[in-house]
Design a protein around this motif. Sequence first.
Motif, PDB file in Angstrom:
ATOM      1  N   ILE A   1       0.863  -1.175   0.000  1.00  0.00           N
ATOM      2  CA  ILE A   1       0.000   0.000   0.000  1.00  0.00           C
ATOM      3  C   ILE A   1       0.900   1.225   0.000  1.00  0.00           C
ATOM      4  O   ILE A   1       1.801   1.344   0.832  1.00  0.00           O
ATOM      5  N   SER A   2       0.658   2.116  -0.937  1.00  0.00           N
ATOM      6  CA  SER A   2       1.441   3.346  -0.960  1.00  0.00           C
ATOM      7  C   SER A   2       0.537   4.516  -0.610  1.00  0.00           C
ATOM      8  O   SER A   2      -0.681   4.471  -0.792  1.00  0.00           O
ATOM      9  N   GLY A   3       1.175   5.545  -0.081  1.00  0.00           N
ATOM     10  CA  GLY A   3       0.435   6.744   0.276  1.00  0.00           C
ATOM     11  C   GLY A   3       1.390   7.910   0.410  1.00  0.00           C
ATOM     12  O   GLY A   3       2.608   7.743   0.404  1.00  0.00           O
ATOM     13  N   LYS A   4       0.817   9.099   0.513  1.00  0.00           N
ATOM     14  CA  LYS A   4       1.659  10.288   0.635  1.00  0.00           C
ATOM     15  C   LYS A   4       0.813  11.478   1.047  1.00  0.00           C
ATOM     16  O   LYS A   4      -0.420  11.454   0.975  1.00  0.00           O
TER      17      LYS A   4
ATOM     18  N   SER B   1      -2.358 -10.405   1.832  1.00  0.00           N
ATOM     19  CA  SER B   1      -3.200  -9.301   1.405  1.00  0.00           C
ATOM     20  C   SER B   1      -4.550  -9.357   2.125  1.00  0.00           C
ATOM     21  O   SER B   1      -5.233 -10.383   2.085  1.00  0.00           O
ATOM     22  N   PRO B   2      -4.950  -8.272   2.789  1.00  0.00           N
ATOM     23  CA  PRO B   2      -6.208  -8.301   3.538  1.00  0.00           C
ATOM     24  C   PRO B   2      -7.423  -8.096   2.642  1.00  0.00           C
ATOM     25  O   PRO B   2      -7.357  -7.392   1.636  1.00  0.00           O
ATOM     26  N   GLU B   3      -8.527  -8.743   2.995  1.00  0.00           N
ATOM     27  CA  GLU B   3      -9.776  -8.464   2.292  1.00  0.00           C
ATOM     28  C   GLU B   3     -10.304  -7.103   2.701  1.00  0.00           C
ATOM     29  O   GLU B   3     -10.859  -6.379   1.896  1.00  0.00           O
ATOM     30  N   ALA B   4     -10.120  -6.777   3.993  1.00  0.00           N
ATOM     31  CA  ALA B   4     -10.570  -5.492   4.524  1.00  0.00           C
ATOM     32  C   ALA B   4      -9.457  -4.904   5.376  1.00  0.00           C
ATOM     33  O   ALA B   4      -8.693  -5.630   6.007  1.00  0.00           O
ATOM     34  N   ILE B   5      -9.370  -3.597   5.381  1.00  0.00           N
ATOM     35  CA  ILE B   5      -8.357  -2.893   6.164  1.00  0.00           C
ATOM     36  C   ILE B   5      -9.073  -2.158   7.291  1.00  0.00           C
ATOM     37  O   ILE B   5      -9.861  -1.242   7.041  1.00  0.00           O
ATOM     38  N   PRO B   6      -8.812  -2.579   8.546  1.00  0.00           N
ATOM     39  CA  PRO B   6      -9.458  -1.893   9.662  1.00  0.00           C
ATOM     40  C   PRO B   6      -8.840  -0.517   9.855  1.00  0.00           C
ATOM     41  O   PRO B   6      -7.621  -0.346   9.758  1.00  0.00           O
ATOM     42  N   ALA B   7      -9.662   0.469  10.114  1.00  0.00           N
ATOM     43  CA  ALA B   7      -9.176   1.833  10.318  1.00  0.00           C
ATOM     44  C   ALA B   7      -9.999   2.469  11.430  1.00  0.00           C
ATOM     45  O   ALA B   7     -11.179   2.181  11.573  1.00  0.00           O
ATOM     46  N   ARG B   8      -9.345   3.323  12.216  1.00  0.00           N
ATOM     47  CA  ARG B   8     -10.063   3.968  13.309  1.00  0.00           C
ATOM     48  C   ARG B   8      -9.951   5.479  13.193  1.00  0.00           C
ATOM     49  O   ARG B   8      -8.871   6.012  12.972  1.00  0.00           O
TER      50      ARG B   8
ATOM     51  N   GLY C   1      -8.624  15.206  10.275  1.00  0.00           N
ATOM     52  CA  GLY C   1      -9.226  14.111   9.511  1.00  0.00           C
ATOM     53  C   GLY C   1      -8.412  12.836   9.576  1.00  0.00           C
ATOM     54  O   GLY C   1      -8.403  12.063   8.622  1.00  0.00           O
ATOM     55  N   GLY C   2      -7.740  12.597  10.694  1.00  0.00           N
ATOM     56  CA  GLY C   2      -6.907  11.409  10.822  1.00  0.00           C
ATOM     57  C   GLY C   2      -7.729  10.148  11.023  1.00  0.00           C
ATOM     58  O   GLY C   2      -8.526  10.059  11.956  1.00  0.00           O
TER      59      GLY C   2
ATOM     60  N   VAL D   1       1.631   4.300  12.811  1.00  0.00           N
ATOM     61  CA  VAL D   1       0.339   4.095  12.160  1.00  0.00           C
ATOM     62  C   VAL D   1       0.312   5.026  10.955  1.00  0.00           C
ATOM     63  O   VAL D   1       1.030   6.033  10.927  1.00  0.00           O
ATOM     64  N   VAL D   2      -0.504   4.677   9.959  1.00  0.00           N
ATOM     65  CA  VAL D   2      -0.618   5.514   8.765  1.00  0.00           C
ATOM     66  C   VAL D   2      -2.068   5.948   8.582  1.00  0.00           C
ATOM     67  O   VAL D   2      -3.004   5.265   9.007  1.00  0.00           O
ATOM     68  N   ASN D   3      -2.224   7.089   7.936  1.00  0.00           N
ATOM     69  CA  ASN D   3      -3.532   7.691   7.697  1.00  0.00           C
ATOM     70  C   ASN D   3      -4.114   7.110   6.406  1.00  0.00           C
ATOM     71  O   ASN D   3      -3.541   7.304   5.326  1.00  0.00           O
ATOM     72  N   VAL D   4      -5.242   6.431   6.500  1.00  0.00           N
ATOM     73  CA  VAL D   4      -5.846   5.829   5.303  1.00  0.00           C
ATOM     74  C   VAL D   4      -6.284   6.888   4.308  1.00  0.00           C
ATOM     75  O   VAL D   4      -6.419   6.594   3.110  1.00  0.00           O
ATOM     76  N   ASN D   5      -6.484   8.110   4.753  1.00  0.00           N
ATOM     77  CA  ASN D   5      -6.843   9.194   3.838  1.00  0.00           C
ATOM     78  C   ASN D   5      -5.673   9.608   2.948  1.00  0.00           C
ATOM     79  O   ASN D   5      -5.869  10.351   1.989  1.00  0.00           O
ATOM     80  N   ALA D   6      -4.485   9.109   3.249  1.00  0.00           N
ATOM     81  CA  ALA D   6      -3.304   9.406   2.429  1.00  0.00           C
ATOM     82  C   ALA D   6      -2.992   8.274   1.441  1.00  0.00           C
ATOM     83  O   ALA D   6      -2.040   8.372   0.674  1.00  0.00           O
ATOM     84  N   PHE D   7      -3.789   7.204   1.442  1.00  0.00           N
ATOM     85  CA  PHE D   7      -3.545   6.082   0.526  1.00  0.00           C
ATOM     86  C   PHE D   7      -3.704   6.523  -0.922  1.00  0.00           C
ATOM     87  O   PHE D   7      -4.546   7.357  -1.246  1.00  0.00           O
ATOM     88  N   ASP D   8      -2.912   5.909  -1.793  1.00  0.00           N
ATOM     89  CA  ASP D   8      -3.010   6.118  -3.237  1.00  0.00           C
ATOM     90  C   ASP D   8      -3.461   4.833  -3.910  1.00  0.00           C
ATOM     91  O   ASP D   8      -2.887   3.772  -3.675  1.00  0.00           O
ATOM     92  N   GLY D   9      -4.480   4.926  -4.748  1.00  0.00           N
ATOM     93  CA  GLY D   9      -4.860   3.818  -5.618  1.00  0.00           C
ATOM     94  C   GLY D   9      -5.476   2.616  -4.938  1.00  0.00           C
ATOM     95  O   GLY D   9      -5.560   1.556  -5.546  1.00  0.00           O
ATOM     96  N   LEU D  10      -5.916   2.734  -3.713  1.00  0.00           N
ATOM     97  CA  LEU D  10      -6.557   1.612  -3.037  1.00  0.00           C
ATOM     98  C   LEU D  10      -8.068   1.835  -3.066  1.00  0.00           C
ATOM     99  O   LEU D  10      -8.540   2.938  -2.797  1.00  0.00           O
ATOM    100  N   ASP D  11      -8.806   0.781  -3.395  1.00  0.00           N
ATOM    101  CA  ASP D  11     -10.260   0.869  -3.433  1.00  0.00           C
ATOM    102  C   ASP D  11     -10.771   1.229  -2.033  1.00  0.00           C
ATOM    103  O   ASP D  11     -10.575   0.462  -1.084  1.00  0.00           O
ATOM    104  N   PRO D  12     -11.413   2.377  -1.866  1.00  0.00           N
ATOM    105  CA  PRO D  12     -11.899   2.801  -0.542  1.00  0.00           C
ATOM    106  C   PRO D  12     -12.886   1.811   0.090  1.00  0.00           C
ATOM    107  O   PRO D  12     -13.051   1.806   1.303  1.00  0.00           O
TER     108      PRO D  12
END
Length: 143
Positions: free
Chosen positions: A3-6, A21-28, A39-40, A95-106
Amino acid sequence: MVISGKCHCGNLAFTLVWEPSPEAIPARACGCSFCVKHGGVWTAYPAGALEVVVQDPALVSRYAFETRTAEFHTCSRCGVVPVVTSRIDDRLYAVVNVNAFDGLDPARIRRGEAAFDGEDTATRLARRKRSWIANVTFVERPS
């Protein structure tokens, strides 16, 4: 899965290796005032490997508040916070911010709420050791 992000301008970028590879990515969505205002929404895979690349370290602000046990890495150019780190027993966790992900299906992200009010420092650090990414590398490219 990698997973890449920036941040918005690309000064702070990361790659997170998440295998299998996860089917779902848990995020809080953290309920603290800093995360709410920025917006973290955070995720971590404790068995994963995270590499953070900083193009211009002079444009990165590290912000710590309250217990001062975590640093929010904020790009001073665009204002995005893609990663948070915590040094525990001479090891860097993140930890990484899922709002910074690139190209991952939300649709793969499973968002939930989190509140850590009233958590003492020892409990907080123990939770991070269990739940945050433990294999973290920072690469800073001098400007």
